[in-house]
Design a protein around this motif. Structure first.
Motif, PDB file in Angstrom:
ATOM      1  N   ILE A 132       0.841  -1.182   0.000  1.00 31.49           N
ATOM      2  CA  ILE A 132       0.000   0.000   0.000  1.00 31.49           C
ATOM      3  C   ILE A 132       0.879   1.236   0.000  1.00 31.49           C
ATOM      4  O   ILE A 132       1.846   1.322   0.745  1.00 31.49           O
ATOM      5  CB  ILE A 132      -0.945   0.007   1.221  1.00 31.49           C
ATOM      6  CG1 ILE A 132      -1.887  -1.194   1.138  1.00 31.49           C
ATOM      7  CG2 ILE A 132      -1.737   1.302   1.289  1.00 31.49           C
ATOM      8  CD1 ILE A 132      -2.772  -1.351   2.348  1.00 31.49           C
ATOM      9  N   ASP A 133       0.542   2.194  -0.842  1.00 29.45           N
ATOM     10  CA  ASP A 133       1.270   3.450  -0.932  1.00 29.45           C
ATOM     11  C   ASP A 133       1.178   4.192   0.402  1.00 29.45           C
ATOM     12  O   ASP A 133       0.116   4.236   1.014  1.00 29.45           O
ATOM     13  CB  ASP A 133       0.657   4.297  -2.056  1.00 29.45           C
ATOM     14  CG  ASP A 133       1.488   5.480  -2.414  1.00 29.45           C
ATOM     15  OD1 ASP A 133       1.635   6.381  -1.550  1.00 29.45           O
ATOM     16  OD2 ASP A 133       1.995   5.537  -3.536  1.00 29.45           O
ATOM     17  N   ASN A 134       2.285   4.757   0.855  1.00 30.22           N
ATOM     18  CA  ASN A 134       2.292   5.507   2.123  1.00 30.22           C
ATOM     19  C   ASN A 134       1.279   6.647   2.111  1.00 30.22           C
ATOM     20  O   ASN A 134       0.652   6.931   3.134  1.00 30.22           O
ATOM     21  CB  ASN A 134       3.685   6.059   2.416  1.00 30.22           C
ATOM     22  CG  ASN A 134       4.643   4.985   2.880  1.00 30.22           C
ATOM     23  OD1 ASN A 134       4.242   3.892   3.265  1.00 30.22           O
ATOM     24  ND2 ASN A 134       5.920   5.293   2.838  1.00 30.22           N
ATOM     25  N   LEU A 135       1.116   7.318   0.966  1.00 29.17           N
ATOM     26  CA  LEU A 135       0.147   8.418   0.884  1.00 29.17           C
ATOM     27  C   LEU A 135      -1.278   7.913   1.063  1.00 29.17           C
ATOM     28  O   LEU A 135      -2.121   8.583   1.647  1.00 29.17           O
ATOM     29  CB  LEU A 135       0.292   9.159  -0.442  1.00 29.17           C
ATOM     30  CG  LEU A 135       1.591   9.930  -0.615  1.00 29.17           C
ATOM     31  CD1 LEU A 135       1.721  10.445  -2.044  1.00 29.17           C
ATOM     32  CD2 LEU A 135       1.686  11.075   0.380  1.00 29.17           C
ATOM     33  N   GLU A 136      -1.539   6.704   0.578  1.00 23.37           N
ATOM     34  CA  GLU A 136      -2.865   6.109   0.759  1.00 23.37           C
ATOM     35  C   GLU A 136      -3.111   5.795   2.231  1.00 23.37           C
ATOM     36  O   GLU A 136      -4.205   5.988   2.756  1.00 23.37           O
ATOM     37  CB  GLU A 136      -2.987   4.854  -0.086  1.00 23.37           C
ATOM     38  CG  GLU A 136      -4.375   4.256  -0.084  1.00 23.37           C
ATOM     39  CD  GLU A 136      -4.496   3.073  -1.022  1.00 23.37           C
ATOM     40  OE1 GLU A 136      -5.366   2.218  -0.754  1.00 23.37           O
ATOM     41  OE2 GLU A 136      -3.745   2.988  -2.001  1.00 23.37           O
ATOM     42  N   GLN A 137      -2.078   5.329   2.924  1.00 17.29           N
ATOM     43  CA  GLN A 137      -2.214   5.028   4.346  1.00 17.29           C
ATOM     44  C   GLN A 137      -2.511   6.282   5.151  1.00 17.29           C
ATOM     45  O   GLN A 137      -3.288   6.243   6.105  1.00 17.29           O
ATOM     46  CB  GLN A 137      -0.943   4.363   4.869  1.00 17.29           C
ATOM     47  CG  GLN A 137      -0.751   2.962   4.358  1.00 17.29           C
ATOM     48  CD  GLN A 137       0.515   2.321   4.892  1.00 17.29           C
ATOM     49  OE1 GLN A 137       1.116   2.798   5.832  1.00 17.29           O
ATOM     50  NE2 GLN A 137       0.923   1.216   4.283  1.00 17.29           N
TER      51      GLN A 137
END
Length: 150
Positions: free
Chosen positions: A29-34
């Motif tokens: 999962i992309d850090n920005l999505e988290q």
């Protein structure tokens, strides 16, 4: 025969190991999505020195997209509204809750906080304390493009 059976078992375990590695990489999962910043946001309210302001300074919407590196906190943004559009890069610093916007020859740093589906930016400009609430849009309208243009 024992050698052949051991070779088959080793082959099966090797396949399992490789398939689980690929699965973990593809599900990263992309850090920005988290953090919850990705997507399109609509300006809901702007408060200047504690007073609600109806004056639109720049844009009605801001859209955040990730870049090709899922492990960082850098992405692309597009801010737009009636007669206005700008594109650039943003970077989150989650340790001090700031977001930096880089566009054209401009750099701006804002405080940010995300609660549920609202992101709040706080900053000072021209000796004024400004707070903006932006609400996340679940189904962005057709005014949004799916790709950010530079």
């Amino acid at each position: 025969m024992e050698y052949s059976r051991n070779l088959k078992v080793l082959f099966v375990f090797t396949l399992i190991a490789f398939s689980s590695c690929n699965k973990e990489e593809s599900e990263q999962i992309d850090n920005l999505e988290q953090v919850g910043v990705l997507g399109q946001w609509k300006l809901e309210i702007r408060v200047v020195n504690g007073i609600s302001s109806l004056a639109a300074e720049c844009c009605d919407y801001i859209e955040f997209q990730s870049n090709s590196e899922p492990n960082d906190l850098i992405g692309e943004f597009r801010a737009f509204g009636a007669g206005y559009e700008t594109n650039g890069i943003f970077e989150l610093n989650t340790s001090n809750n700031t977001i930096q916007f880089d566009y054209d020859t401009t750099q701006k740093s804002y405080g940010f906080q995300i609660l549920d589906d609202v992101i709040t930016f706080t900053y000072s400009e021209n000796n004024q304390n400004i707070s903006e609430d932006w609400r996340k849009e679940e189904n962005p309208s057709s005014t949004s493009s799916s790709n950010i243009r530079n």
